[in-house]
Design an enzyme around this catalytic site. Structure first.
Site, short mmCIF file in Angstrom:
data_model
loop_
_atom_site.label_atom_id
_atom_site.label_comp_id
_atom_site.label_asym_id
_atom_site.label_seq_id
_atom_site.Cartn_x
_atom_site.Cartn_y
_atom_site.Cartn_z
N ASN A 185 -1.56 1.10 -15.62
CA ASN A 185 -2.50 1.07 -14.49
C ASN A 185 -2.05 2.12 -13.48
O ASN A 185 -1.59 1.79 -12.38
CB ASN A 185 -2.53 -0.33 -13.86
CG ASN A 185 -3.51 -0.42 -12.70
OD1 ASN A 185 -4.50 0.29 -12.66
ND2 ASN A 185 -3.21 -1.29 -11.74
N CYS A 225 -8.58 4.28 -12.38
CA CYS A 225 -9.46 4.46 -11.23
C CYS A 225 -9.96 5.89 -11.15
O CYS A 225 -10.58 6.28 -10.17
CB CYS A 225 -8.74 4.07 -9.94
SG CYS A 225 -7.26 5.05 -9.60
N GLN A 237 -5.65 -4.13 -4.92
CA GLN A 237 -7.02 -3.67 -5.01
C GLN A 237 -7.82 -4.10 -3.77
O GLN A 237 -7.66 -5.22 -3.28
CB GLN A 237 -7.70 -4.22 -6.27
CG GLN A 237 -7.05 -3.81 -7.57
CD GLN A 237 -7.37 -2.37 -7.97
OE1 GLN A 237 -8.05 -1.65 -7.24
NE2 GLN A 237 -6.89 -1.94 -9.12
N CYS A 282 -19.65 6.39 2.82
CA CYS A 282 -20.42 5.80 1.73
C CYS A 282 -21.42 6.83 1.23
O CYS A 282 -22.58 6.89 1.66
CB CYS A 282 -21.14 4.53 2.21
SG CYS A 282 -20.01 3.20 2.65
N GLU A 331 7.65 -0.71 -11.87
CA GLU A 331 6.92 -0.18 -10.71
C GLU A 331 7.86 0.64 -9.84
O GLU A 331 9.00 0.24 -9.61
CB GLU A 331 6.33 -1.35 -9.90
CG GLU A 331 5.82 -1.03 -8.52
CD GLU A 331 4.72 0.01 -8.52
OE1 GLU A 331 4.75 0.90 -7.66
OE2 GLU A 331 3.81 -0.09 -9.38
N CYS A 352 -18.62 -2.10 10.69
CA CYS A 352 -18.88 -1.51 9.36
C CYS A 352 -19.31 -2.59 8.37
O CYS A 352 -18.68 -3.64 8.26
CB CYS A 352 -17.62 -0.81 8.86
SG CYS A 352 -17.74 -0.21 7.15
#
Length: 412
Positions: free
Chosen positions: A344, A371, A240, A14, A290, A110
């Site tokens: 996407n 993304c 996701q 992080c 896909e 976590c």
């Protein structure tokens, strides 16, 4: 979010943890706006209509591109998937990550994981011991490197309804019999376990999983309920990692598509069908493409179930096929052009060939979910006739510099 592992220097995944969350989101907005500003300026300069060529990069008042308010996430407990490296010993397995020296770091507490994932780790660690699953490790370097052990990772996915999918990533099939023998005990200790499988990844490489997936339970799909649509997730399918923000992503896409009301849509890089199914409507022909056959099988299973429900007319003309998105679009056997395309892609973007095809296609609207804003900006620069008119940042990955951005493109 306070994290003892970050504070102690054990884990720095992080990277933005020291920045307050509202500032994180604002910085991400500024980052994507700065990346797209040169593209917007170039598109404005290319337009034949009269008007200023200088476009505002202000997130709320830019005249050429309207930015909607960002979608914020919960700051913690938002991940629906845990990717746990297994280290230590059979008697005392460690679930988490490896530090720079190759030692295991326990991340079962976590803060990114919700309580339901936290609760799964102790039964899974106990199962590693019970089934005698030796953690994978490598000793030595170069040609003298020696591999031992079988269990590389535990991949745990949580559905919105609290069910779990567990995948054992193994070096070989040596441990399969032991896993099957003791699986009932794991199911007793972990009642939420709905789907279990073993993935075989024999290579010593920075590759998370291999091609071979071995089902261990009768059920092979995990239902991921998003509003009124339940997507089937198979072990090797992508979903996701932030369910709440993914829900907002599909809602926004559906709203923009509904407003434009195209008669036909292609959903390229469709995954398990999230965009295709949420953007379906009676009389609208939707085709999802896909590369992952597993994802296509899951999407096809979902749409068959939806056709048996009360809203059958909405999904009657939705189909999915396995194949490369670019090859499907530009190939000699491509079907009639749709009125709208949704893309996407993975972090690498759609690439030059598909971008050039979209630019020349004459298709009026493209919905681009990205993304990686760097490759998004590159792809948009290759499509000067398709100008961004609306955009929205969705913070899918709090505490990191990553995010999702949804952009609606309109042919000038």
């Amino acid at each position: 979010m306070q994290c003892p592992h970050y504070d102690a220097g054990r884990c720095h995944s992080c990277t933005l943890l020291e920045i307050d969350y509202p500032t994180q989101v604002l910085d991400k907005e500024r980052h994507v706006a700065a990346l797209l500003a040169p593209v917007l300026a170039d598109k404005s300069a290319d337009r034949s209509t009269a008007g200023s060529t200088a476009l505002s990069t202000d997130l709320s008042t830019g005249s050429a591109l309207t930015w909607l308010p960002p979608v914020r996430s919960a700051e913690s407990a938002f991940r629906n998937k845990a990717k746990m490296v297994v280290s230590g010993t059979v008697a005392e397995p460690v679930l988490g990550i490896l530090d720079r020296a190759g030692h295991g770091v326990d991340l079962t507490d976590c803060g990114l994981y919700p309580d339901a994932l936290h609760a799964s780790f102790a039964p899974l660690a106990a199962f590693v011991t019970r089934a005698n699953l030796e953690p994978y490790q490598v000793s030595g370097v170069g040609k003298r490197a020696q591999q031992r052990g079988e269990l590389k990772y535990l991949l745990v996915t949580l559905s919105p309804d609290g069910e779990l999918m567990v995948r054992f990533v193994l070096r070989s099939q040596e441990a399969i019999a032991r896993i099957r023998k003791h699986l009932a005990s794991l199911q007793a200790d972990l009642p939420a376990l709905a789907v279990a499988s073993a993935n075989i990844q024999p290579a010593h490489a920075a590759v998370l999983e291999g091609d071979l997936e071995i089902p261990l339970t009768e059920r092979t799909t995990l239902p991921m309920r998003i509003d009124d649509i339940t997507l089937d997730l198979r072990p090797q399918s992508f979903f996701q990692t932030n369910t709440a923000v993914a829900t907002e992503l599909y809602r926004q896409a559906s709203a923009w598509v509904s407003e434009l009301n195209p008669r036909s849509v292609w959903d390229l890089y469709c995954g398990v069908g999230g965009f295709a199914l949420h953007c379906a409507a009676p009389g609208r022909v939707v085709t999802g493409i896909e590369i992952s056959a597993e994802a296509v099988a899951a999407a096809s299973g979902t749409v068959e179930k939806l056709r048996d429900g009360a809203g059958a007319a909405r999904f009657r003309d939705v189909t999915f096929a396995a194949g490369d998105a670019t090859a499907f679009a530009i190939g000699p056997e491509a079907p009639e052009l749709p009125e709208m395309v949704i893309v996407n892609p993975p972090r690498r973007g759609i690439g030059a060939d598909l971008a050039q095809w979209l630019e020349a296609s004459g298709i009026e609207h493209v919905l681009y979910s990205s993304c990686n804003a760097t490759t998004l900006a590159r792809d948009l620069a290759a499509m000067p006739s398709l100008r961004p008119v609306r955009a929205r940042l969705l913070d899918m990955f709090p505490q990191t510099s990553h995010y999702e951005v949804l952009v609606l493109l309109e042919r000038a």
